[in-house]
Design a protein around this motif. Structure first.
Motif, short mmCIF file in Angstrom:
data_model
loop_
_atom_site.label_atom_id
_atom_site.label_comp_id
_atom_site.label_asym_id
_atom_site.label_seq_id
_atom_site.Cartn_x
_atom_site.Cartn_y
_atom_site.Cartn_z
N THR A 18 14.98 -5.58 12.17
CA THR A 18 16.06 -4.98 11.53
C THR A 18 15.69 -4.99 9.70
OG1 THR A 18 18.03 -5.37 12.32
CG2 THR A 18 18.43 -4.88 10.35
N PRO A 19 15.25 -6.57 9.19
CA PRO A 19 14.71 -6.45 8.45
C PRO A 19 13.50 -5.36 7.46
CG PRO A 19 14.48 -8.31 8.79
CD PRO A 19 15.34 -7.62 9.79
N LEU A 20 12.79 -5.44 8.64
CA LEU A 20 11.82 -4.17 8.75
C LEU A 20 11.71 -2.62 7.99
CD1 LEU A 20 9.32 -4.66 11.63
CD2 LEU A 20 9.21 -5.68 9.30
N LEU A 21 13.17 -2.24 7.42
CA LEU A 21 14.13 -1.29 7.61
C LEU A 21 14.51 -1.35 6.26
CD1 LEU A 21 16.93 -0.44 10.68
CD2 LEU A 21 14.06 1.20 10.65
N TRP A 22 14.81 -1.96 5.31
CA TRP A 22 14.70 -2.58 3.96
C TRP A 22 13.51 -2.25 3.67
CZ3 TRP A 22 16.59 -7.89 5.21
CH2 TRP A 22 18.32 -7.58 5.86
N PHE A 23 12.08 -2.08 3.69
CA PHE A 23 11.21 -1.87 2.74
C PHE A 23 10.21 -0.27 2.78
CE2 PHE A 23 10.71 -6.14 3.75
CZ PHE A 23 10.37 -7.61 2.53
N HIS A 24 10.03 0.01 1.62
CA HIS A 24 10.02 1.26 1.46
C HIS A 24 8.82 2.00 1.16
CE1 HIS A 24 13.16 2.52 3.55
NE2 HIS A 24 14.22 2.35 2.95
N GLY A 25 7.34 2.44 1.46
CA GLY A 25 6.70 2.05 0.83
C GLY A 25 5.81 1.51 0.48
N ASN A 26 5.30 0.88 -1.16
CA ASN A 26 4.78 -0.77 -0.82
C ASN A 26 5.86 -1.06 -2.24
OD1 ASN A 26 4.81 1.23 -3.82
ND2 ASN A 26 3.05 0.78 -4.32
N VAL A 87 3.71 -10.28 3.72
CA VAL A 87 4.33 -11.64 4.04
C VAL A 87 5.80 -11.51 3.75
CG1 VAL A 87 4.54 -13.80 2.99
CG2 VAL A 87 2.38 -12.35 3.03
N GLN A 88 6.31 -10.71 2.99
CA GLN A 88 7.86 -11.03 2.88
C GLN A 88 8.52 -10.09 3.81
OE1 GLN A 88 8.97 -9.06 -0.71
NE2 GLN A 88 8.04 -10.45 -2.23
N LYS A 89 7.65 -8.99 4.86
CA LYS A 89 8.43 -8.63 6.49
C LYS A 89 8.45 -9.57 7.02
CE LYS A 89 6.97 -3.71 5.63
NZ LYS A 89 6.33 -2.86 6.09
N ILE A 90 7.33 -10.14 6.53
CA ILE A 90 6.94 -11.14 8.22
C ILE A 90 8.14 -12.61 7.94
CG2 ILE A 90 6.31 -13.00 9.51
CD1 ILE A 90 3.56 -11.75 8.47
N VAL A 91 8.34 -12.37 7.07
CA VAL A 91 10.11 -13.58 6.48
C VAL A 91 10.50 -13.79 6.71
CG1 VAL A 91 9.98 -15.25 4.54
CG2 VAL A 91 7.51 -15.25 5.05
N PHE A 92 11.23 -12.49 6.08
CA PHE A 92 12.28 -11.18 6.58
C PHE A 92 12.97 -11.66 8.13
CE2 PHE A 92 13.52 -9.58 2.21
CZ PHE A 92 12.62 -10.66 1.68
N VAL A 93 11.96 -11.21 8.46
CA VAL A 93 12.85 -11.13 10.28
C VAL A 93 12.14 -11.86 10.83
CG1 VAL A 93 10.93 -10.52 12.62
CG2 VAL A 93 10.80 -9.21 10.33
N PHE A 94 11.37 -13.74 10.44
CA PHE A 94 11.30 -15.16 10.61
C PHE A 94 12.83 -15.46 10.72
CE2 PHE A 94 11.61 -19.50 9.64
CZ PHE A 94 11.13 -19.79 11.28
N TRP A 95 14.23 -15.17 9.59
CA TRP A 95 14.99 -15.70 9.28
C TRP A 95 15.77 -14.81 10.26
CZ3 TRP A 95 14.71 -20.52 8.12
CH2 TRP A 95 13.86 -21.50 7.66
N GLN A 135 26.37 -11.59 1.13
CA GLN A 135 25.91 -12.34 -0.26
C GLN A 135 24.37 -12.54 0.20
OE1 GLN A 135 25.58 -14.70 -1.40
NE2 GLN A 135 25.22 -14.16 -4.02
N GLY A 136 23.72 -13.22 0.92
CA GLY A 136 23.20 -13.43 0.50
C GLY A 136 21.65 -13.80 1.23
N TRP A 137 21.66 -11.77 1.92
CA TRP A 137 20.63 -11.07 1.73
C TRP A 137 20.11 -10.46 0.99
CZ3 TRP A 137 16.53 -11.70 4.54
CH2 TRP A 137 16.21 -12.38 6.16
N PHE A 138 21.16 -10.12 0.15
CA PHE A 138 21.03 -9.49 -0.96
C PHE A 138 20.05 -10.13 -2.21
CE2 PHE A 138 25.60 -7.43 -1.80
CZ PHE A 138 25.17 -6.75 -1.41
N VAL A 139 19.75 -11.62 -1.81
CA VAL A 139 18.75 -12.60 -2.69
C VAL A 139 17.68 -13.14 -1.99
CG1 VAL A 139 20.51 -12.65 -4.31
CG2 VAL A 139 20.55 -14.33 -3.43
N ALA A 140 17.70 -12.85 -0.57
CA ALA A 140 17.01 -13.63 0.88
C ALA A 140 16.86 -14.81 0.48
CB ALA A 140 15.56 -12.60 0.52
N GLU A 141 18.33 -15.01 0.70
CA GLU A 141 18.07 -16.64 0.34
C GLU A 141 17.41 -17.06 1.40
OE1 GLU A 141 22.21 -19.22 -1.45
OE2 GLU A 141 22.74 -17.43 -0.38
N ARG A 142 16.74 -17.95 2.19
CA ARG A 142 15.78 -18.27 3.31
C ARG A 142 16.43 -19.61 2.76
NH1 ARG A 142 13.64 -16.43 -1.17
NH2 ARG A 142 11.66 -17.88 -0.55
#
Length: 287
Positions: A18-26, A87-95, A135-142
């Motif tokens: 699902t987090p892959l939907l949050w990134f657009h372009g670069n 890196v951010q995509k992989i990290v977000f998917v992981f968490w 709210q945790g995902w607003f700031v990527a609260e790993r």
């Protein structure tokens, strides 16, 4: 594994993307609350020390040492040559995925014990898409997600121990290792849900069949767990203890003193009635 379990795991993995939907372009996600950096490797290297020179004439960052695993994962992925966005995509998917996998492990145990054929997958999906995590995902609260992923594992170990499937030492060791790695960067408030869950387990364990033997067995388990955890986490407990004794009062003073801290807490809590909390409402620009 049965065919249905394989299909359920595939569904969980697909939903974990699902987090892959949050990134657009670069685009990349930054901001100080997110704790994400333009250079994960150098950021991780700096976090290995109790003192940093990134701010002013230097600053004590003892509190950040437990972030070893969170920032280490990001540095490891970056060192493999991935772009910052990748890196951010992989990290977000992981968490996003990890809490789902740990909950599926725990829910499968419950489903097997109580013959709940279609319990594990819905429980896992609700755990992954828990709207209180928004709210945790607003700031990527790993940090929050690490404790969130640890909770089902700890409960699964406790249930196995209660059924005499694992000794007190092994159970204490597994719980300690789980919290050692998924440590929430040692932020105590993040452990609230885990502490309440363990407290509920203790209450039901004692009410189920109270006896002196069961009480002593419980004390033994938590004594082992606390002992191993203290040993594993000494790398940050000792320097943090020094920080509390030597620098904590000055840190409070820099935040405006006791009145300044309480003023901030009162401001962000002014609309935190139970009704508003259940409706995910607070101050408009934040919670």
């Amino acid at each position: 594994m049965r065919k249905r379990q394989i299909i359920e795991l595939l569904i969980i993995i697909i939903l974990g993307l699902t987090p892959l939907l949050w990134f657009h372009g670069n685009q990349v996600i930054l901001g100080h609350d997110a704790g994400l950096t333009l250079s994960p490797v150098s950021h991780f290297s700096d976090r290995l020390f109790a003192w940093t020179e990134r701010f002013g004439f230097g600053n004590d960052q003892t509190y950040a040492i437990p972030g070893f695993f969170i920032h280490g994962l990001e540095a490891l992925i970056a060192s493999l040559g991935f772009s910052l966005q990748s890196v951010q995509k992989i990290v977000f998917v992981f968490w996003f995925l990890l809490p789902g996998l740990t909950m599926y492990y725990f829910a499968s145990k419950l489903a097997k014990k109580f013959s709940l054929t279609y319990f594990a997958l819905p429980a896992t999906i609700l755990y992954m898409f828990n709207h209180f995590l928004l709210q945790g995902w607003f700031v990527a609260e790993r940090t929050k997600f690490s404790v969130y992923a640890a909770l089902p594992l700890v409960m699964a170990f406790l249930f196995d121990w209660e059924e005499n499937r694992r000794s007190s030492f092994k159970t204490g060791l597994f719980i300690s290792l789980t919290i050692f790695i998924l440590n929430g960067e040692a932020s105590l408030p993040l452990f609230g849900g885990l502490i309440l869950s363990i407290a509920a387990f203790i209450i039901f364990y004692l009410l189920k069949e109270f006896s002196r033997q069961r009480l002593l067995k419980l004390i033994k388990l938590f004594g082992i767990t606390i002992g191993i955890s203290a040993f594993l986490n000494a790398y940050w407990l000792l320097p943090y203890g020094g920080y509390l004794l030597q620098s904590y009062s000055s840190a409070v003073a820099q935040a405006g003193g006791l009145s300044g801290v309480l003023g901030w807490v009162n401001y962000v809590s002014q609309d935190s009635s139970f009704i508003n909390l259940f409706r995910l409402q607070g101050i408009p620009e934040w919670y």
